[in-house]
Every structure is written in structure tokens, then in C-alpha cells.
Design a protein around this motif. Structure first.
Motif, PDB file in Angstrom:
ATOM      1  N   ARG A  61       0.853  -1.182   0.000  1.00 47.83           N
ATOM      2  CA  ARG A  61       0.000   0.000   0.000  1.00 47.83           C
ATOM      3  C   ARG A  61       0.890   1.234   0.000  1.00 47.83           C
ATOM      4  O   ARG A  61       1.856   1.311   0.737  1.00 47.83           O
ATOM      5  CB  ARG A  61      -0.904   0.030   1.228  1.00 47.83           C
ATOM      6  CG  ARG A  61      -1.879   1.199   1.226  1.00 47.83           C
ATOM      7  CD  ARG A  61      -2.731   1.250   2.478  1.00 47.83           C
ATOM      8  NE  ARG A  61      -1.949   1.296   3.707  1.00 47.83           N
ATOM      9  CZ  ARG A  61      -1.351   2.387   4.199  1.00 47.83           C
ATOM     10  NH1 ARG A  61      -1.428   3.527   3.547  1.00 47.83           N
ATOM     11  NH2 ARG A  61      -0.683   2.334   5.332  1.00 47.83           N
ATOM     12  N   LEU A  62       0.570   2.183  -0.845  1.00 51.86           N
ATOM     13  CA  LEU A  62       1.258   3.469  -0.896  1.00 51.86           C
ATOM     14  C   LEU A  62       0.193   4.540  -1.064  1.00 51.86           C
ATOM     15  O   LEU A  62      -0.515   4.556  -2.093  1.00 51.86           O
ATOM     16  CB  LEU A  62       2.265   3.531  -2.045  1.00 51.86           C
ATOM     17  CG  LEU A  62       3.025   4.849  -2.176  1.00 51.86           C
ATOM     18  CD1 LEU A  62       3.876   5.103  -0.933  1.00 51.86           C
ATOM     19  CD2 LEU A  62       3.894   4.833  -3.419  1.00 51.86           C
ATOM     20  N   ASP A  63       0.068   5.381  -0.061  1.00 54.69           N
ATOM     21  CA  ASP A  63      -0.978   6.396  -0.016  1.00 54.69           C
ATOM     22  C   ASP A  63      -2.340   5.735  -0.216  1.00 54.69           C
ATOM     23  O   ASP A  63      -2.727   4.902   0.590  1.00 54.69           O
ATOM     24  CB  ASP A  63      -0.713   7.503  -1.035  1.00 54.69           C
ATOM     25  CG  ASP A  63       0.573   8.275  -0.723  1.00 54.69           C
ATOM     26  OD1 ASP A  63       0.916   8.383   0.471  1.00 54.69           O
ATOM     27  OD2 ASP A  63       1.225   8.745  -1.663  1.00 54.69           O
ATOM     28  N   ASP A  64      -3.043   6.052  -1.298  1.00 55.59           N
ATOM     29  CA  ASP A  64      -4.368   5.461  -1.503  1.00 55.59           C
ATOM     30  C   ASP A  64      -4.361   4.315  -2.517  1.00 55.59           C
ATOM     31  O   ASP A  64      -5.410   3.822  -2.899  1.00 55.59           O
ATOM     32  CB  ASP A  64      -5.369   6.540  -1.921  1.00 55.59           C
ATOM     33  CG  ASP A  64      -5.006   7.174  -3.254  1.00 55.59           C
ATOM     34  OD1 ASP A  64      -3.848   7.031  -3.685  1.00 55.59           O
ATOM     35  OD2 ASP A  64      -5.882   7.820  -3.863  1.00 55.59           O
ATOM     36  N   GLN A  65      -3.183   3.873  -2.928  1.00 53.96           N
ATOM     37  CA  GLN A  65      -3.065   2.775  -3.901  1.00 53.96           C
ATOM     38  C   GLN A  65      -2.697   1.479  -3.181  1.00 53.96           C
ATOM     39  O   GLN A  65      -1.924   1.494  -2.229  1.00 53.96           O
ATOM     40  CB  GLN A  65      -1.987   3.094  -4.941  1.00 53.96           C
ATOM     41  CG  GLN A  65      -2.239   4.371  -5.706  1.00 53.96           C
ATOM     42  CD  GLN A  65      -3.493   4.291  -6.555  1.00 53.96           C
ATOM     43  OE1 GLN A  65      -3.695   3.332  -7.288  1.00 53.96           O
ATOM     44  NE2 GLN A  65      -4.345   5.298  -6.444  1.00 53.96           N
ATOM     45  N   GLU A  66      -3.241   0.360  -3.653  1.00 55.61           N
ATOM     46  CA  GLU A  66      -2.949  -0.925  -3.041  1.00 55.61           C
ATOM     47  C   GLU A  66      -2.802  -1.983  -4.126  1.00 55.61           C
ATOM     48  O   GLU A  66      -3.525  -1.981  -5.114  1.00 55.61           O
ATOM     49  CB  GLU A  66      -4.064  -1.321  -2.073  1.00 55.61           C
ATOM     50  CG  GLU A  66      -3.742  -2.564  -1.286  1.00 55.61           C
ATOM     51  CD  GLU A  66      -4.740  -2.822  -0.173  1.00 55.61           C
ATOM     52  OE1 GLU A  66      -5.283  -3.941  -0.152  1.00 55.61           O
ATOM     53  OE2 GLU A  66      -4.966  -1.912   0.642  1.00 55.61           O
ATOM     54  N   ALA A  67      -1.828  -2.878  -3.930  1.00 52.90           N
ATOM     55  CA  ALA A  67      -1.629  -4.005  -4.845  1.00 52.90           C
ATOM     56  C   ALA A  67      -1.590  -5.277  -4.010  1.00 52.90           C
ATOM     57  O   ALA A  67      -0.932  -5.321  -2.971  1.00 52.90           O
ATOM     58  CB  ALA A  67      -0.333  -3.845  -5.622  1.00 52.90           C
ATOM     59  N   GLU A  68      -2.295  -6.298  -4.468  1.00 54.50           N
ATOM     60  CA  GLU A  68      -2.355  -7.560  -3.744  1.00 54.50           C
ATOM     61  C   GLU A  68      -1.892  -8.692  -4.654  1.00 54.50           C
ATOM     62  O   GLU A  68      -2.307  -8.776  -5.812  1.00 54.50           O
ATOM     63  CB  GLU A  68      -3.775  -7.824  -3.253  1.00 54.50           C
ATOM     64  CG  GLU A  68      -3.872  -9.040  -2.385  1.00 54.50           C
ATOM     65  CD  GLU A  68      -5.204  -9.106  -1.660  1.00 54.50           C
ATOM     66  OE1 GLU A  68      -5.490 -10.180  -1.109  1.00 54.50           O
ATOM     67  OE2 GLU A  68      -5.953  -8.128  -1.649  1.00 54.50           O
ATOM     68  N   PHE A  69      -1.044  -9.548  -4.108  1.00 52.99           N
ATOM     69  CA  PHE A  69      -0.499 -10.679  -4.850  1.00 52.99           C
ATOM     70  C   PHE A  69      -0.785 -11.942  -4.058  1.00 52.99           C
ATOM     71  O   PHE A  69      -0.401 -12.054  -2.899  1.00 52.99           O
ATOM     72  CB  PHE A  69       1.016 -10.514  -5.051  1.00 52.99           C
ATOM     73  CG  PHE A  69       1.395  -9.157  -5.583  1.00 52.99           C
ATOM     74  CD1 PHE A  69       1.295  -8.882  -6.933  1.00 52.99           C
ATOM     75  CD2 PHE A  69       1.827  -8.154  -4.736  1.00 52.99           C
ATOM     76  CE1 PHE A  69       1.623  -7.624  -7.431  1.00 52.99           C
ATOM     77  CE2 PHE A  69       2.163  -6.897  -5.216  1.00 52.99           C
ATOM     78  CZ  PHE A  69       2.061  -6.635  -6.570  1.00 52.99           C
ATOM     79  N   HIS A  70      -1.447 -12.901  -4.699  1.00 49.97           N
ATOM     80  CA  HIS A  70      -1.766 -14.167  -4.042  1.00 49.97           C
ATOM     81  C   HIS A  70      -0.588 -15.126  -4.191  1.00 49.97           C
ATOM     82  O   HIS A  70       0.181 -15.048  -5.148  1.00 49.97           O
ATOM     83  CB  HIS A  70      -3.037 -14.772  -4.637  1.00 49.97           C
ATOM     84  CG  HIS A  70      -4.230 -13.905  -4.404  1.00 49.97           C
ATOM     85  ND1 HIS A  70      -4.923 -13.895  -3.222  1.00 49.97           N
ATOM     86  CD2 HIS A  70      -4.825 -12.979  -5.195  1.00 49.97           C
ATOM     87  CE1 HIS A  70      -5.901 -13.013  -3.295  1.00 49.97           C
ATOM     88  NE2 HIS A  70      -5.868 -12.441  -4.485  1.00 49.97           N
TER      89      HIS A  70
END
Length: 130
Positions: A61-70
């Protein structure tokens, strides 16, 4: 029969106390089961971002951005700690030959080694190299 009412109230209060104690014990047991079921969790953050690894995968998560990796789509996880400075960097390499990284600034350099060990413990449980 005023004595019967008082005794019924006492019985009702005792039953209520047992139910409350039983409910609290059940809630604690459920929380313990959930923690055991979920397993270890790694989470670090600074003022702008965070890095989380748990049973679902890795999230940046960076500021209001999020990346998810399974876990099933991750090919490798790389950790970098600088020789000088306090930036903790985690890079997720995807099986599709793409990579993504996130950085978190530690409040002290001593945190970097501890964070790397904690992340390794989570990776040992969840991540299976193929």
C-alpha cells in the motif's frame, strides 16, 4: 411465596453469570482458533505505505493505492536492506516475469534485521517455490 421469587432471581443471576463467563471463554477460544488458523502475519508501515504478508498473500500500500499478490501467482519474494539508510524493500516477482516492489522506512536501522526475519518466518509457512 416471596422467598421463591428471591431464589429464582438468584438462580437466574447465577445462570446469567455462567453464560457471560461461558460467552467470554468461547470468544477467547474462537479468537485463539482464528489466530491458529490464520497463521503468522507480517506487517510493517511508515507514514505513507505498508507491506503485509499473511495467509492470503502479499499486499503493498502506498498512499491510496494498493496491490495484492496471491501466493499462487508469486514466483519469488526478495528482501533488500541497505548497507546505509533505513529503507526496507520487498520485491515480489510474478510468474509472468513482472516484478513489483514496495519500500517502508524504519524508525531505526535495528528494525531492518528484525523485519527480514519476521518476513522469512511468514514466507516459510505460506510460500512454496515451484
Amino acid at each position: 411465596m416471596p422467598g421463591a421469587v428471591a431464589r429464582d432471581d438468584a438462580v437466574a443471576e447465577a445462570v446469567s453469570d455462567e453464560a457471560t463467563a461461558g460467552g467470554e471463554a468461547a470468544a477467547e477460544a474462537a479468537a485463539d482458533d482464528k489466530e491458529a488458523e490464520d497463521g503468522p502475519v507480517f506487517e510493517v508501515s511508515d507514514r505513507r505505505g505498508s507491506i503485509t504478508a499473511d495467509r492470503d498473500g502479499v499486499r503493498f500500500r502506498l498512499d491510496d493505492q494498493e496491490a495484492e499478490f496471491h501466493w499462487d501467482e508469486i514466483g519469488a519474494v526478495e528482501v533488500k536492506t541497505p548497507r546505509f539508510g533505513r529503507r526496507f524493500t520487498v520485491t515480489v516477482h510474478m510468474s509472468t516475469r513482472r516484478w513489483f516492489n514496495a519500500e517502508v522506512e524504519a524508525s531505526a536501522r535495528s528494525n531492518l534485521k528484525q523485519w527480514a526475519e519476521e518476513l522469512d518466518a511468514v514466507l516459510d509457512v505460506y510460500f512454496e517455490e515451484s
